[in-house]
Design an enzyme around this catalytic site. Structure first.
Site, PDB file in Angstrom:
ATOM      1  N   ASP A  48     -46.085  17.948  18.760  1.00 13.68           N
ATOM      2  CA  ASP A  48     -45.453  17.253  19.819  1.00 13.68           C
ATOM      3  C   ASP A  48     -45.949  17.845  21.276  1.00 13.68           C
ATOM      4  O   ASP A  48     -45.151  18.099  22.460  1.00 13.68           O
ATOM      5  CB  ASP A  48     -43.832  17.496  20.020  1.00 13.68           C
ATOM      6  CG  ASP A  48     -43.083  17.095  18.460  1.00 13.68           C
ATOM      7  OD1 ASP A  48     -43.789  15.740  18.330  1.00 13.68           O
ATOM      8  OD2 ASP A  48     -42.294  17.653  18.015  1.00 13.68           O
ATOM      9  N   LYS A  62     -49.701  14.427  22.508  1.00  8.08           N
ATOM     10  CA  LYS A  62     -50.885  13.872  22.114  1.00  8.08           C
ATOM     11  C   LYS A  62     -51.079  12.372  22.693  1.00  8.08           C
ATOM     12  O   LYS A  62     -52.165  11.756  23.001  1.00  8.08           O
ATOM     13  CB  LYS A  62     -50.994  14.132  20.638  1.00  8.08           C
ATOM     14  CG  LYS A  62     -51.310  15.525  20.206  1.00  8.08           C
ATOM     15  CD  LYS A  62     -51.096  15.634  18.680  1.00  8.08           C
ATOM     16  CE  LYS A  62     -49.932  15.299  18.013  1.00  8.08           C
ATOM     17  NZ  LYS A  62     -48.796  16.299  18.169  1.00  8.08           N
ATOM     18  N   GLY A  81     -44.311  11.268  15.812  1.00 13.28           N
ATOM     19  CA  GLY A  81     -43.715  10.499  16.961  1.00 13.28           C
ATOM     20  C   GLY A  81     -44.624  10.958  18.190  1.00 13.28           C
ATOM     21  O   GLY A  81     -44.673  11.715  18.710  1.00 13.28           O
ATOM     22  N   HIS A  82     -45.422   9.872  18.587  1.00 14.54           N
ATOM     23  CA  HIS A  82     -46.400  10.037  19.764  1.00 14.54           C
ATOM     24  C   HIS A  82     -45.561   9.158  20.982  1.00 14.54           C
ATOM     25  O   HIS A  82     -45.596   7.805  20.891  1.00 14.54           O
ATOM     26  CB  HIS A  82     -47.566   9.641  19.489  1.00 14.54           C
ATOM     27  CG  HIS A  82     -48.329  10.362  18.397  1.00 14.54           C
ATOM     28  ND1 HIS A  82     -49.780  10.509  18.042  1.00 14.54           N
ATOM     29  CD2 HIS A  82     -47.850  11.709  17.790  1.00 14.54           C
ATOM     30  CE1 HIS A  82     -49.780  11.200  16.850  1.00 14.54           C
ATOM     31  NE2 HIS A  82     -48.765  11.882  16.954  1.00 14.54           N
ATOM     32  N   GLN A 138     -49.215  15.919  14.251  1.00 16.25           N
ATOM     33  CA  GLN A 138     -48.644  17.334  14.159  1.00 16.25           C
ATOM     34  C   GLN A 138     -49.623  18.127  15.005  1.00 16.25           C
ATOM     35  O   GLN A 138     -50.314  17.750  16.015  1.00 16.25           O
ATOM     36  CB  GLN A 138     -48.586  17.469  12.562  1.00 16.25           C
ATOM     37  CG  GLN A 138     -47.480  16.765  11.718  1.00 16.25           C
ATOM     38  CD  GLN A 138     -48.124  15.571  11.602  1.00 16.25           C
ATOM     39  OE1 GLN A 138     -49.248  15.236  10.918  1.00 16.25           O
ATOM     40  NE2 GLN A 138     -47.506  14.531  11.743  1.00 16.25           N
TER      41      GLN A 138
HETATM   42  P1  GDP Z   1     -46.884  14.065  20.624  1.00 15.86           P
HETATM   43  O1  GDP Z   1     -46.176  13.934  19.206  1.00 15.86           O
HETATM   44  O2  GDP Z   1     -47.840  15.270  20.631  1.00 15.86           O
HETATM   45  O3  GDP Z   1     -47.437  12.865  21.071  1.00 15.86           O
HETATM   46  O4  GDP Z   1     -45.667  14.498  21.629  1.00 15.86           O
HETATM   47  P2  GDP Z   1     -44.172  13.766  21.619  1.00 15.86           P
HETATM   48  O5  GDP Z   1     -44.366  12.542  22.173  1.00 15.86           O
HETATM   49  O6  GDP Z   1     -43.441  14.019  20.305  1.00 15.86           O
HETATM   50  O7  GDP Z   1     -43.454  14.928  22.650  1.00 15.86           O
HETATM   51  C1  GDP Z   1     -43.896  15.122  23.863  1.00 15.86           C
HETATM   52  C2  GDP Z   1     -42.948  14.639  24.766  1.00 15.86           C
HETATM   53  O8  GDP Z   1     -42.939  14.951  26.121  1.00 15.86           O
HETATM   54  C3  GDP Z   1     -42.491  13.117  25.037  1.00 15.86           C
HETATM   55  O9  GDP Z   1     -41.178  12.911  25.262  1.00 15.86           O
HETATM   56  C4  GDP Z   1     -43.455  12.925  26.337  1.00 15.86           C
HETATM   57  O10 GDP Z   1     -43.005  11.902  27.291  1.00 15.86           O
HETATM   58  C5  GDP Z   1     -43.382  13.993  27.102  1.00 15.86           C
HETATM   59  N1  GDP Z   1     -44.338  14.537  28.000  1.00 15.86           N
HETATM   60  C6  GDP Z   1     -45.519  14.536  27.841  1.00 15.86           C
HETATM   61  N2  GDP Z   1     -46.339  15.131  28.757  1.00 15.86           N
HETATM   62  C7  GDP Z   1     -45.446  15.522  29.547  1.00 15.86           C
HETATM   63  C8  GDP Z   1     -45.379  16.558  30.829  1.00 15.86           C
HETATM   64  O11 GDP Z   1     -46.592  16.794  31.434  1.00 15.86           O
HETATM   65  N3  GDP Z   1     -44.193  16.709  31.534  1.00 15.86           N
HETATM   66  C9  GDP Z   1     -42.988  16.235  30.884  1.00 15.86           C
HETATM   67  N4  GDP Z   1     -41.930  16.555  31.568  1.00 15.86           N
HETATM   68  N5  GDP Z   1     -42.780  15.829  29.644  1.00 15.86           N
HETATM   69  C10 GDP Z   1     -44.007  15.325  29.217  1.00 15.86           C
HETATM   70  P1  IMO Z   2     -46.381  14.918  15.965  1.00 13.85           P
HETATM   71  O1  IMO Z   2     -47.597  14.079  15.539  1.00 13.85           O
HETATM   72  C1  IMO Z   2     -43.542  18.243  15.050  1.00 13.85           C
HETATM   73  C2  IMO Z   2     -42.881  19.315  11.096  1.00 13.85           C
HETATM   74  C3  IMO Z   2     -41.468  19.206  10.315  1.00 13.85           C
HETATM   75  C4  IMO Z   2     -41.380  20.146   9.561  1.00 13.85           C
HETATM   76  C5  IMO Z   2     -43.126  20.274   8.912  1.00 13.85           C
HETATM   77  C6  IMO Z   2     -43.130  19.555   7.637  1.00 13.85           C
HETATM   78  O2  IMO Z   2     -45.259  14.091  16.696  1.00 13.85           O
HETATM   79  O3  IMO Z   2     -46.637  16.140  16.671  1.00 13.85           O
HETATM   80  P2  IMO Z   2     -43.418  16.702   7.082  1.00 13.85           P
HETATM   81  O4  IMO Z   2     -42.406  15.652   7.271  1.00 13.85           O
HETATM   82  O5  IMO Z   2     -44.485  16.386   7.832  1.00 13.85           O
HETATM   83  O6  IMO Z   2     -43.414  16.970   5.605  1.00 13.85           O
HETATM   84  O7  IMO Z   2     -42.580  18.065   8.054  1.00 13.85           O
HETATM   85  O8  IMO Z   2     -43.618  19.627   9.911  1.00 13.85           O
HETATM   86  N1  IMO Z   2     -43.427  17.954  11.615  1.00 13.85           N
HETATM   87  C7  IMO Z   2     -43.667  17.944  12.985  1.00 13.85           C
HETATM   88  N2  IMO Z   2     -43.323  18.660  14.031  1.00 13.85           N
HETATM   89  N3  IMO Z   2     -44.392  16.985  15.545  1.00 13.85           N
HETATM   90  C8  IMO Z   2     -44.897  16.415  14.326  1.00 13.85           C
HETATM   91  O9  IMO Z   2     -45.564  15.282  14.571  1.00 13.85           O
HETATM   92  C9  IMO Z   2     -44.331  16.656  13.163  1.00 13.85           C
HETATM   93  N4  IMO Z   2     -44.593  16.145  11.903  1.00 13.85           N
HETATM   94  C10 IMO Z   2     -44.214  16.835  10.953  1.00 13.85           C
HETATM   95  O10 IMO Z   2     -40.489  18.987  11.403  1.00 13.85           O
HETATM   96  O11 IMO Z   2     -41.229  21.353  10.001  1.00 13.85           O
HETATM   97 MG    MG Z   3     -44.319  13.923  18.783  1.00 12.15          MG
END
Ligand code: GDP
Ligand code: IMO
Ligand code: MG
Length: 425
Positions: A13, A16, A40-41, A221
């Site tokens: 998270d 990415k 979840g991107h 991840q």
């Molecule tokens: P990923 O899994 O690495 O793609 O990241 P996620 O999408 O799960 O989580 C990142 C969260 O932070 C999302 O809700 C993005 O919209 C948000 N986000 C990304 N960059 C920034 C930033 O620079 N500032 C803020 N406030 N939110 C951001």
């Molecule tokens: P993105 O790509 C954050 C965590 C789960 C759990 C562990 C194992 O959005 O960054 P799994 O379902 O993979 O067997 O769970 O990894 N986890 C993540 N945490 N971002 C993710 O993906 C994750 N995918 C798995 O919460 O601790």
């Molecule tokens: Mg994510």
């Protein structure tokens, strides 16, 4: 031409999805190399938010090819829901998305097994996303998996065999379930999947590299969730590190170019497992609220803490990171003091390497840096950065030994600042 990689350096998270979307105009092809719908991107542009699970984050910009690589595990039912929503928004997914025949399928019984294993672990549970990731990868490594290419021949026999194996385990675990509905949706997903370009993606990718096409490999991840180098057993079940891109797409190491490592200006973790800099006070709560730190897959509240440079340095080493991206800088806008973990202390001894076992004895050692106390959300150029923010960047670059080339100051595509680059970028 060499392929670049973008991957997470913390516990996932890191942003990415947003970063891949921002970089997409520089590439011809975007390819996911591991993970599955546990990812979840999130991307935001033109006032809209999109969350991608299995589809690469290059799908929204221009006519780029997006590839689901062999290292990915795919749930056909979840894929159908995600893909249909994208198609409804006008994206010609059947043209733009190619799926490796070698990618493994997540079966309905993998999801049941994920839940059953977690229940059996009780307090020691990993806190998985419940998407069947661990059992699907276990079957791949155990040579019992079913692959995307299998749906084209003799599929029912293969499915029935593996399902019967899983049902035996579920009975042994005394796990009650009703598979009817999820199995029906899953088979609808299989029929839907047949409409896509199912390819020998390793050939496709190597041909593209050799014909001068630019490829960006998208990780899911993060490094601290890597099956080998993360905080085992509180990890996911794939290699999230740069080497995972070679295995997960069929790219030889000598064809890898830049490795973008992405991290938040602080740390978060969702699910169980050690987290040395976790904050249990009002500062942790404030970071959670300001950063809206709730999981995009499960909605779970993410645990929050200060940045951990011991873990980050380890991640930079394991991945061979050549360029850094820092996100969520704006979340720390209001803090007077920002703490940075520079070492761990275990029973009075300080060290700055990442230990085999992170347990309750590992205490973070902090350096305090002055906060910038200025809103960064609308900044467009690094010339606008407050001195304290530059001080933060400089401290991280000095410690990590890699330049921070991109700074993100908000979730929107536009809230991105390039450093060390020419104007046209
Ligand atoms: P990923 O899994 O690495 O793609 O990241 P996620 O999408 O799960 O989580 C990142 C969260 O932070 C999302 O809700 C993005 O919209 C948000 N986000 C990304 N960059 C920034 C930033 O620079 N500032 C803020 N406030 N939110 C951001
Ligand atoms: P993105 O790509 C954050 C965590 C789960 C759990 C562990 C194992 O959005 O960054 P799994 O379902 O993979 O067997 O769970 O990894 N986890 C993540 N945490 N971002 C993710 O993906 C994750 N995918 C798995 O919460 O601790
Ligand atoms: Mg994510």
């Amino acid at each position: 031409m060499k392929a670049d990689i973008l991957l997470g350096l913390q516990w996932g998270d890191e942003g990415k999805g947003k970063a891949v979307d921002v970089l997409t105009p520089r590439y011809d092809v975007i390819a996911r190399f591991q993970g599955g719908p546990n990812a979840g991107h999130t991307l935001e542009f033109e006032g809209k938010k999109h969350v991608l699970r299995s589809v690469p984050s290059g799908i929204f910009q221009g006519n780029k090819i997006n590839i689901v690589g062999n290292g990915v595990v795919l749930d056909p039912a979840l894929f159908k829901a995600e893909a249909e929503a994208l198609e409804a928004s006008g994206i010609d997914l059947k043209q733009k998305l190619h799926i490796s025949k070698r990618a493994h399928l997540i079966l309905p019984t993998h999801c049941l097994l994920d839940a059953a294993y977690e229940a059996a672990k009780g307090a020691a549970k990993v806190g998985t996303t419940g998407k069947g990731i661990g059992p699907a990868y276990a079957d791949k490594i155990g040579r019992n998996g079913v692959r995307v290419g299998d749906i084209l021949h003799d599929f029912d026999r293969k499915y029935a065999y593996i399902k019967a194996n899983h049902e035996r385990i579920l009975r042994n675990l005394n796990y009650d379930y009703d598979i009817t509905k999820i199995e029906r949706e899953w088979f609808e997903g299989i029929e839907y999947l047949k409409q896509f370009k199912l390819t020998d993606s390793e050939y496709e990718i190597n041909d593209m590299i050799h014909s001068g096409k630019k490829l960006l490999c998208e990780g899911a991840q993060g490094t601290m969730l890597d099956i080998d180098f993360g905080s085992y057993p509180f990890v996911t079940s794939s290699n999230t590190i740069s080497a995972g891109a070679c295995a997960g797409l069929g790219i030889a190491p000598n064809y890898i170019g830049d490795i973008y490592g992405i991290f938040k200006a602080y740390c978060t973790r969702v699910g169980a497992g050690p987290f040395p800099t976790e904050l249990f006070d009002e500062i942790g709560e404030e970071i959670c609220q300001l950063g809206y730190e709730f999981g995009s897959v499960t909605g779970r509240k993410r645990r929050c803490g200060w940045i951990d440079l011991v873990a980050l340095k380890y991640a930079v080493m394991i991945n061979g990171v050549t360029k850094l991206i820092m996100t969520k800088s704006d979340v720390l806008d209001g803090f007077e003091i920002i703490k940075v973990c520079v070492a761990y202390n275990v029973n009075g001894t300080e060290f700055d390497h990442f230990p085999y076992d992170i347990n309750a004895d590992v205490k973070p050692v902090y350096t305090e840096l002055p906060g910038w106390q200025t809103s960064m959300k609308k900044m467009q150029n690094e010339n606008e950065f407050p001195a304290e923010f530059n001080g933060y960047l400089f401290f991280l670059e000095e410690t990590l030994g890699v330049p921070i080339e991109i700074v993100s100051v908000g979730p929107d595509r536009e809230q991105t600042i390039m450093r060390y680059t020419e104007e046209e970028e």
